[in-house]
Design an enzyme around this catalytic site. Structure first.
Site, PDB file in Angstrom:
ATOM      1  N   HIS A  99       9.643 -10.652  22.320  1.00 42.81           N
ATOM      2  CA  HIS A  99       9.505  -9.910  21.151  1.00 42.81           C
ATOM      3  C   HIS A  99      10.600 -10.752  20.033  1.00 42.81           C
ATOM      4  O   HIS A  99      10.003 -11.267  19.070  1.00 42.81           O
ATOM      5  CB  HIS A  99      10.191  -8.547  20.939  1.00 42.81           C
ATOM      6  CG  HIS A  99      10.128  -7.860  19.704  1.00 42.81           C
ATOM      7  ND1 HIS A  99       9.148  -7.665  18.790  1.00 42.81           N
ATOM      8  CD2 HIS A  99      10.991  -7.429  18.920  1.00 42.81           C
ATOM      9  CE1 HIS A  99       9.267  -7.123  17.655  1.00 42.81           C
ATOM     10  NE2 HIS A  99      10.761  -7.098  17.720  1.00 42.81           N
ATOM     11  N   LYS A 127      13.730   5.077  16.398  1.00 37.43           N
ATOM     12  CA  LYS A 127      12.539   4.995  16.454  1.00 37.43           C
ATOM     13  C   LYS A 127      12.041   5.044  18.057  1.00 37.43           C
ATOM     14  O   LYS A 127      12.729   4.310  18.931  1.00 37.43           O
ATOM     15  CB  LYS A 127      11.959   3.631  16.102  1.00 37.43           C
ATOM     16  CG  LYS A 127      11.663   3.402  14.385  1.00 37.43           C
ATOM     17  CD  LYS A 127      11.158   2.302  14.170  1.00 37.43           C
ATOM     18  CE  LYS A 127      10.974   2.192  12.769  1.00 37.43           C
ATOM     19  NZ  LYS A 127      10.477   0.749  12.136  1.00 37.43           N
ATOM     20  N   HIS A 137       7.997  -9.415  11.326  1.00 37.36           N
ATOM     21  CA  HIS A 137       7.373  -8.440  12.267  1.00 37.36           C
ATOM     22  C   HIS A 137       5.815  -8.167  12.378  1.00 37.36           C
ATOM     23  O   HIS A 137       5.279  -8.121  13.260  1.00 37.36           O
ATOM     24  CB  HIS A 137       7.930  -6.960  12.465  1.00 37.36           C
ATOM     25  CG  HIS A 137       9.060  -7.038  13.093  1.00 37.36           C
ATOM     26  ND1 HIS A 137      10.315  -7.791  12.656  1.00 37.36           N
ATOM     27  CD2 HIS A 137       9.775  -6.326  14.140  1.00 37.36           C
ATOM     28  CE1 HIS A 137      11.440  -7.451  13.471  1.00 37.36           C
ATOM     29  NE2 HIS A 137      11.045  -6.655  14.409  1.00 37.36           N
ATOM     30  N   GLU A 157      11.499   5.376   7.237  1.00 40.09           N
ATOM     31  CA  GLU A 157      10.658   4.110   6.839  1.00 40.09           C
ATOM     32  C   GLU A 157       9.700   4.322   5.495  1.00 40.09           C
ATOM     33  O   GLU A 157       8.615   4.104   5.747  1.00 40.09           O
ATOM     34  CB  GLU A 157       9.974   3.723   7.929  1.00 40.09           C
ATOM     35  CG  GLU A 157       9.724   2.013   7.559  1.00 40.09           C
ATOM     36  CD  GLU A 157       9.260   1.291   8.966  1.00 40.09           C
ATOM     37  OE1 GLU A 157       9.868   1.276   9.895  1.00 40.09           O
ATOM     38  OE2 GLU A 157       8.342   0.786   8.861  1.00 40.09           O
ATOM     39  N   HIS A 177       3.915  -9.130  15.543  1.00 40.28           N
ATOM     40  CA  HIS A 177       3.241  -8.336  16.150  1.00 40.28           C
ATOM     41  C   HIS A 177       1.682  -8.986  16.556  1.00 40.28           C
ATOM     42  O   HIS A 177       1.013  -8.878  17.645  1.00 40.28           O
ATOM     43  CB  HIS A 177       2.823  -7.030  15.551  1.00 40.28           C
ATOM     44  CG  HIS A 177       3.946  -6.086  15.399  1.00 40.28           C
ATOM     45  ND1 HIS A 177       4.204  -5.182  14.473  1.00 40.28           N
ATOM     46  CD2 HIS A 177       5.001  -5.704  16.540  1.00 40.28           C
ATOM     47  CE1 HIS A 177       5.401  -4.487  14.767  1.00 40.28           C
ATOM     48  NE2 HIS A 177       5.671  -4.832  15.928  1.00 40.28           N
ATOM     49  N   LYS A 227      22.364  -2.069   9.988  1.00 37.00           N
ATOM     50  CA  LYS A 227      20.990  -1.256  10.324  1.00 37.00           C
ATOM     51  C   LYS A 227      21.331   0.339  10.237  1.00 37.00           C
ATOM     52  O   LYS A 227      20.645   1.037   9.508  1.00 37.00           O
ATOM     53  CB  LYS A 227      20.925  -1.225  11.917  1.00 37.00           C
ATOM     54  CG  LYS A 227      19.451  -0.457  12.241  1.00 37.00           C
ATOM     55  CD  LYS A 227      18.387  -0.990  13.183  1.00 37.00           C
ATOM     56  CE  LYS A 227      17.420   0.009  13.404  1.00 37.00           C
ATOM     57  NZ  LYS A 227      16.548  -0.473  14.410  1.00 37.00           N
ATOM     58  N   GLU A 269      16.979 -11.287  16.171  1.00 40.20           N
ATOM     59  CA  GLU A 269      17.192 -10.276  15.227  1.00 40.20           C
ATOM     60  C   GLU A 269      18.476 -10.126  14.608  1.00 40.20           C
ATOM     61  O   GLU A 269      18.539  -9.535  13.321  1.00 40.20           O
ATOM     62  CB  GLU A 269      17.030  -8.704  16.388  1.00 40.20           C
ATOM     63  CG  GLU A 269      15.728  -8.589  16.942  1.00 40.20           C
ATOM     64  CD  GLU A 269      14.645  -7.994  15.771  1.00 40.20           C
ATOM     65  OE1 GLU A 269      14.812  -7.513  14.690  1.00 40.20           O
ATOM     66  OE2 GLU A 269      13.524  -7.521  16.418  1.00 40.20           O
ATOM     67  N   ASN A 274      11.491  -4.990   8.916  1.00 39.52           N
ATOM     68  CA  ASN A 274      10.310  -5.420   9.805  1.00 39.52           C
ATOM     69  C   ASN A 274       9.948  -7.078   9.351  1.00 39.52           C
ATOM     70  O   ASN A 274       8.884  -7.558   9.409  1.00 39.52           O
ATOM     71  CB  ASN A 274       9.310  -4.593   9.501  1.00 39.52           C
ATOM     72  CG  ASN A 274       9.226  -3.375  10.128  1.00 39.52           C
ATOM     73  OD1 ASN A 274       9.273  -3.359  11.358  1.00 39.52           O
ATOM     74  ND2 ASN A 274       8.927  -2.366   9.302  1.00 39.52           N
ATOM     75  N   ARG A 309      10.129  20.285  23.324  1.00 36.80           N
ATOM     76  CA  ARG A 309      10.157  20.167  21.898  1.00 36.80           C
ATOM     77  C   ARG A 309      11.376  19.620  21.588  1.00 36.80           C
ATOM     78  O   ARG A 309      11.668  19.679  20.299  1.00 36.80           O
ATOM     79  CB  ARG A 309      10.103  21.557  21.179  1.00 36.80           C
ATOM     80  CG  ARG A 309       8.429  22.019  21.627  1.00 36.80           C
ATOM     81  CD  ARG A 309       8.060  22.862  20.346  1.00 36.80           C
ATOM     82  NE  ARG A 309       6.507  23.285  20.742  1.00 36.80           N
ATOM     83  CZ  ARG A 309       6.481  24.591  21.200  1.00 36.80           C
ATOM     84  NH1 ARG A 309       7.321  25.403  21.350  1.00 36.80           N
ATOM     85  NH2 ARG A 309       5.193  24.997  21.068  1.00 36.80           N
ATOM     86  N   ARG A 330      13.659   0.809   4.757  1.00 37.79           N
ATOM     87  CA  ARG A 330      13.757   0.292   6.088  1.00 37.79           C
ATOM     88  C   ARG A 330      12.596  -0.655   6.614  1.00 37.79           C
ATOM     89  O   ARG A 330      12.545  -1.385   7.586  1.00 37.79           O
ATOM     90  CB  ARG A 330      13.551   1.794   7.105  1.00 37.79           C
ATOM     91  CG  ARG A 330      13.714   1.689   8.336  1.00 37.79           C
ATOM     92  CD  ARG A 330      14.076   2.990   9.330  1.00 37.79           C
ATOM     93  NE  ARG A 330      14.116   2.449  10.714  1.00 37.79           N
ATOM     94  CZ  ARG A 330      14.775   3.247  11.667  1.00 37.79           C
ATOM     95  NH1 ARG A 330      14.732   4.600  11.563  1.00 37.79           N
ATOM     96  NH2 ARG A 330      14.548   2.809  13.029  1.00 37.79           N
TER      97      ARG A 330
HETATM   98  N1  GLY Z   1      13.369  -2.084  14.180  1.00 38.75           N
HETATM   99  C1  GLY Z   1      12.883  -1.808  12.979  1.00 38.75           C
HETATM  100  C2  GLY Z   1      13.511  -0.340  12.589  1.00 38.75           C
HETATM  101  O1  GLY Z   1      14.246   0.205  13.463  1.00 38.75           O
HETATM  102  O2  GLY Z   1      13.463   0.158  11.616  1.00 38.75           O
END
Ligand code: GLY
Length: 378
Positions: free
Chosen positions: A268, A145, A250, A239, A254, A229, A187, A247, A123, A243
């Site tokens: 990517h 993430k 993105h 998010e 994707h 960031k 990026e 993207n 956990r 946040r």
């Molecule tokens: N890669 C986008 C984020 O970490 O929110």
């Protein structure tokens, strides 16, 4: 050059991003400051293990930390349920407990899988990110993430689990293929496109130095991207709003990566470069930003040797309609509507939930027709 520390201020889950040459050698000392445990579980891939595992083992041993190691195959296919089962099994076999440290050394694939494994093991076990690609240093290692991929799409199964530390050794980028550096550059520039036009211009002006020289410009690009960031993650960790801006490009990326079958055919960062061009193109078509802005964005990416249009990519064999279906699997989709990050200019991105899909499909259709005519001419 001394290492720089960027703090991600998340209360009792706050952590440092340490950026600098040879910071890998401080891994033992840094981890000792976070836990009394003398045991770690290192996760890496075959390529990174060849180059950096001995140095990491040495750094840990110097501080009396013993480690078990999982060396996984490189590539996106490693972000799978099967590998999650495999790696958590190895962690349990090694009796990794809460209080011990999982150490992910590698690119985004290793970081995402290891963070997820650490997040679900007993956990929740702490972990440290040691990103070894530019893309992972400026994006995926920061912000917690974690995820694996499924046949339905990329990163659809995962959790938010913040690392205790990010160690970004700029020296490890020296051995990275130039294509990987360019992918990370996509990026870096993205941060400027989102909310800082001056940073975008600075990045554009120093493109060649960032790409080719392991010097101050590259280090500053990484530090500033991490600062941006960190501020975004502090404001909106899960998010729910701001946040989402990270993207930019993105949703399209994707779709492109899904069409390429998540293979090395399109990296990517390359998909993000094309995606940012398309996001600005869409913004222009919707009358949101001045004509010429999308061309500016594409020129900046092209100057870095990145694909800037769909026609710069290998033929992916997907129609505009198929792209739309793949894009709809995006995590941002709400009530069946695809969410786009659009812009009112360079550095002025915002989230749009009301874009008519027909406009996007028409734009993609035209971009794909451009691709066919380029290939016919060639
Ligand atoms: N890669 C986008 C984020 O970490 O929110």
């Amino acid at each position: 050059m001394t290492a720089e520390r960027v703090r991600v201020g998340l209360g009792d889950r706050a952590y440092d991003i340490v950026v600098g040459r040879d910071v890998l050698a401080s891994a033992g000392r840094e981890i000792s400051a976070l836990t009394k445990s003398r045991r770690a579980f290192v996760v890496t891939d075959e390529n990174v293990a060849r180059r950096h595992l001995d140095a990491l083992r040495h750094a840990l041993r110097e501080s009396g930390i013993e480690c078990a190691v999982a060396i996984l195959p490189p590539g996106e296919a490693t972000k799978s349920f099967a590998m999650l089962e495999h790696v958590t099994g190895l962690m349990l076999d090694a009796n990794i407990e809460r209080g011990d440290m999982v150490v992910a050394i590698g690119g985004g694939v290793i970081g995402d899988l290891s963070g997820f494994a650490a997040g679900v093991l007993r956990r929740g076990v702490d972990y440290v990110q040691i990103p070894t690609t530019l893309l992972a240093q400026v994006d995926s290692s920061v912000g917690g993430k974690t995820a694996i991929d499924t046949p339905q799409g990329k990163n659809l199964i995962g959790l938010f689990h913040q690392p205790r530390l990010v160690l970004s050794d700029t020296g490890v980028l020296d051995s990275l293929p130039s294509r990987e550096i360019r992918a990370g550059f996509a990026e870096v520039l993205k941060y400027g496109l989102i909310e800082d036009a001056a940073f975008a211009e600075w990045v554009a002006m120093h493109t060649q130095a960032i790409l080719t020289k392991p010097g101050a410009e590259r280090r500053d690009a990484i530090v500033n991207a991490c600062k941006m960031k960190a501020r975004v993650v502090e404001a909106d960790e899960r998010e729910a709003g701001r946040r989402t801006l990270l993207n930019l490009g993105h949703t399209f990326a994707h779709g492109i990566e899904a069409a390429a079958g998540y293979s090395g055919r399109v990296l990517h960062g390359e998909a993000v470069a094309v995606g940012c061009g398309l996001a600005f193109e869409l913004s222009e078509r919707l009358g949101l930003c001045e004509s010429g802005t999308a061309a500016q964005v594409r020129d900046w990416y092209a100057a870095a040797g990145l694909p800037a249009r769909i026609s710069d990519l290998p033929d992916l064999g997907a129609t505009a309609d198929e792209f739309m279906t793949m894009m709809a699997q995006d995590k941002k989709t709400r009530g069946g509507r695809i969410v786009f990050v659009l812009a009112r200019g360079i550095g002025k991105a915002f989230v749009a939930t009301d874009v008519e899909p027909q406009i996007v499909e028409r734009m993609l259709g035209e971009a794909l027709a451009e691709e066919q005519s380029t290939q016919t001419k060639a």
